[in-house]
Write an enzyme that holds these catalytic residues in place. Structure first.
Site, PDB file in Angstrom:
ATOM      1  CE1 TYR A 148       0.533   2.002   4.147  1.00 19.20           C
ATOM      2  CE2 TYR A 148       0.650  -0.188   4.532  1.00 19.20           C
ATOM      3  CZ  TYR A 148       1.648   0.786   4.838  1.00 19.20           C
ATOM      4  OH  TYR A 148       1.521   1.244   6.210  1.00 19.20           O
ATOM      5  CB  CYS A 149       1.429   4.137  -2.194  1.00 19.18           C
ATOM      6  SG  CYS A 149       0.434   3.719  -3.669  1.00 19.18           S
ATOM      7  CB  THR A 150      -0.437   8.555   0.003  1.00 18.55           C
ATOM      8  OG1 THR A 150       1.007   8.463   1.063  1.00 18.55           O
ATOM      9  CG2 THR A 150      -1.260   9.411   0.651  1.00 18.55           C
ATOM     10  N   GLY A 167      -1.986   5.031  -4.512  1.00 19.89           N
ATOM     11  CA  GLY A 167      -2.273   3.617  -5.348  1.00 19.89           C
ATOM     12  C   GLY A 167      -1.180   3.733  -6.210  1.00 19.89           C
ATOM     13  CB  ILE A 210      -3.569   5.470   2.902  1.00 18.25           C
ATOM     14  CG1 ILE A 210      -2.444   4.543   3.248  1.00 18.25           C
ATOM     15  CG2 ILE A 210      -4.268   5.764   4.814  1.00 18.25           C
ATOM     16  CD1 ILE A 210      -0.913   5.075   3.891  1.00 18.25           C
TER      17      ILE A 210
END
Length: 695
Positions: free
Chosen positions: A311-313, A315, A340
């Site tokens: 995951y990241c902020t 996508g 997220i």
């Protein structure tokens, strides 16, 4: 699926109306066919400047209140916009949805052979443009995954997330240093799963999930290893360390990526106790471009028989990060669609995410519950404490005292690498220079500012630096060894100055900004990136200082040299090197006559002083209105003096140009020209020596 990278980065907004994020999800063959995609990439040098102009014009057309950051490349588009008007925002979205590359932008120029003259027939012109796709397939922005969020700083007053509008052409919308080619993404990237699917996988890992539907994540036979055992779920945070430090997903059960593997423990699994949730793995990256070399290369073998969730902020980074892992043989890789942002929109603080969400604008970090959009109105907003944030556990810790801390600031930087550091105010006040977790072993050896240290202290630093260079980093670590060598030379030079009496020890020297090197009475450390516009109001109101004097007049084309506030720690020497100086004299000699400029330099005894040309005048503070900054092109910036051919209409000497993706830019550096310091005084890095009229 289109081979254009689908950027999906974090959302932003402007108070009080939510704003949208320009994240292009180009994955509908019915809207964007592959022929159009290939055509766009083939002619990207033609289309990128046009798309840049289109975005600027669109923001001005739909509303003049748009601010934000938009990045455009041959990969796609990624950006964040804020706007106080819902109507203007909706107009922007509608215009983006209707845009067609082939209809709304001119086609590339026809490349005629020598046999084709101005009398080109219609048939010949058609043959020249034979690669132009059919109309109707160029709707690049029709399937954008728009994310919205509102600004609320806790007191009911929103702040503008961005100071201005910035539309820029880049090589990659997310920089990997060229590690991942956009055309390889359809083949190499992992499986994209929704927030609901992501949540369900973590619920199952905790032991509380029910039977998943067939569409979720993987088919049943892919959930087990070759030996028939259920795969261990490994949760990886693709973001940088400072983002992870203030908030992250919790893995409900974690054994690490390799039991008993000491290297794996370095990924900060925090705990191997299956009964307690642990933070997602932190790859310990300073920038995303290091993800493949610092994480994938070391741990891909340990992940091959595991089920990887990333995951990241928003996508976008996961699209490339999953491709990096899959190319190294990790087959079962999934990443959170929308990042997220999409997850906390649905679950807030009730899900597996804990802490704050870092965003790359003036808001800095958001509370998950402030981003929820799917909860019923009857539930209402969560109760907030006196500080205006949700009743959440602070997951970050001060790097010095280890007390809870989650306030990230551009003024708190590692003195070695300039990475953001979590440090509480009490510790910040007692320490001159900070060191990130990666450079904690350097804490007693490496300092940017040496004026506080006596010769014996510098001697001790020199010994530690030399030892690290010769032993700790003896093999490999080329960049680290280069950094250490530079610091060794710097310490030796300072010791020579002290011994020769040309320098003195300043025990009570003020703390300095790690970015601009000015003392804290001039700069509070917020002089870079989006922080720059947050710089304190220069003490004019707080200290009762009067408004500063008017800025000295300057024009594009004026000739300048280093001025009264030139900082050699930051900008280097006021003089050219011997090689540059000889090159300059040779160029003037080749010209056959002594110029007025040379006479001026000689008369003022500044023959070897740096001299440059002002090529732009603009605000120093991002988004500011006062024109207190100049961009200067130095005469001997690695190449011979050339004539400015466009920007200054060919009449200003000493201006160089570079070209990338068909866009020509003037190479220059920015300096203060009347920017007001915290003490209320105007700062001039340069001094005017002659004026050149452009008319």
């Amino acid at each position: 699926t289109s081979s254009v990278l689908p950027p999906r980065e974090n959302g932003t907004s402007s108070s009080p109306i939510p704003a949208a994020v320009a994240d292009a999800v180009l994955d509908s063959p019915a809207v964007l066919d592959e022929a159009t995609l290939r055509f766009f990439q083939k002619h990207s040098s033609h289309y990128l400047p046009l798309l840049q102009t289109f975005q600027r014009n669109l923001c001005e057309k739909t509303g003049r209140n748009f601010k934000g950051r938009i990045l455009i490349s041959r990969e796609g588009i990624n950006g964040t916009l804020s706007c106080p008007s819902a109507k203007e925002l909706n107009d922007y979205v509608e215009n983006m949805d209707a845009f067609d590359l082939l209809r709304d932008l001119p086609l590339p120029p026809i490349h005629r052979s020598n046999t084709i003259d101005d009398g080109t027939t219609a048939r010949e012109e058609e043959e020249a443009n034979v690669d132009v796709p059919a109309a109707g397939g160029g709707r690049f922005f029709a399937n954008i995954d728009w994310k919205t969020s509102a600004v609320d700083d806790g007191d009911g007053q929103g702040c503008e997330p961005f100071p201005d509008l910035f539309v820029h052409i880049v090589k990659e919308v997310v920089n990997t240093g060229g590690t991942v080619d956009v055309n390889d993404i359809p083949r190499d990237t992992g499986k994209e799963i929704s927030a609901e699917e992501f949540h369900e996988v973590l619920m199952e890992a905790r032991g509380g999930g029910g039977e998943r539907e067939e569409s979720c994540c993987r088919e049943p036979d892919e959930e087990k290893t070759a030996g028939g055992e259920k795969k261990e779920v490994v949760l990886i945070d693709v973001r940088n360390t400072f983002e992870h430090s203030i908030g992250h997903f919790l893995h409900p059960r974690s054994d690490g990526i390799a039991s008993g593997d000491s290297d794996a423990e370095k990924c900060e699994t925090a705990s191997t106790n299956n009964s307690q949730p642990t933070p997602a793995l932190n790859p310990n990256t300073v920038t995303f471009s290091h993800f493949d070399s610092t994480f994938c290369s070391k741990y891909s073998d340990s992940l091959k028989n595991k089920k990887v969730l990333m995951y990241c902020t928003g996508g976008i980074r996961c699209v490339k990060a999953s491709a990096m892992l899959k190319r190294r043989g990790v087959t079962d890789v999934s990443h959170l669609s929308g990042g997220i942002h999409r997850y906390v929109e649905k679950y807030g603080s009730d899900g597996f995410y804990t802490g704050k969400v870092f965003v790359f604008d003036r808001r800095v970090a958001l509370d998950p519950d402030s981003m929820v959009v799917s909860k019923g109105e009857e539930e209402g907003p969560k109760e907030k404490d006196a500080k205006g944030i949700g009743n959440k556990i602070v997951v970050g810790k001060c790097i010095e005292c280890h007390r809870p801390e989650d306030r990230i600031s551009g003024a708190k930087l590692c003195t070695v690498c300039r990475d953001l550091v979590l440090i509480c105010q009490k510790c910040k006040n007692s320490i001159h220079e900070f060191h990130c977790e990666r450079h904690r072993p350097w804490k007693r050896a490496y300092f940017t500012f040496l004026e506080r240290f006596a010769s014996d202290e510098l001697h001790d630093q020199l010994g530690m630096l030399q030892k690290m260079h010769d032993t700790t980093y003896a093999k490999g670590h080329r960049n680290v060894r280069r950094t250490l060598r530079k610091q060794i030379d710097k310490v030796r030079s300072r010791m020579e100055d002290l011994e020769g009496g040309t320098a003195v020890v300043e025990r009570n020297a003020r703390r300095r900004c790690r970015t601009c090197f000015e003392s804290e009475d001039i700069c509070d450390g917020l002089c870079w990136g989006f922080w720059r516009s947050m710089q304190s109001s220069h003490g004019r109101t707080k200290n009762g200082n009067k408004d500063p004097e008017p800025i000295l007049a300057v024009e594009v084309g004026d000739r300048v040299i280093p001025g009264p506030n030139w900082n050699e720690l930051r900008h280097g020497s006021r003089r050219h090197s011997d090689t540059e100086y000889r090159s300059r004299k040779k160029m003037r000699s080749d010209a056959g006559a002594e110029t007025d400029e040379q006479s001026l330099c000689t008369s003022q005894k500044i023959e070897n002083t740096k001299m440059g040309t002002v090529v732009e005048i603009k605000p120093w503070a991002t988004g500011g209105t006062e024109m207190d900054c100049v961009a200067v092109s130095w005469d001997l910036d690695q190449t011979a003096t050339q004539q400015c051919n466009k920007r200054c209409r060919g009449k200003v000497p000493g201006v160089k140009e570079s070209s990338e993706d068909g866009v020509t830019t003037v190479r220059s550096e920015i300096y203060r020209w009347g920017a007001v310091a915290r003490n209320g005084k105007r700062m001039y890095d340069l001094k005017l020596v002659s004026k050149i009229s452009l008319h």
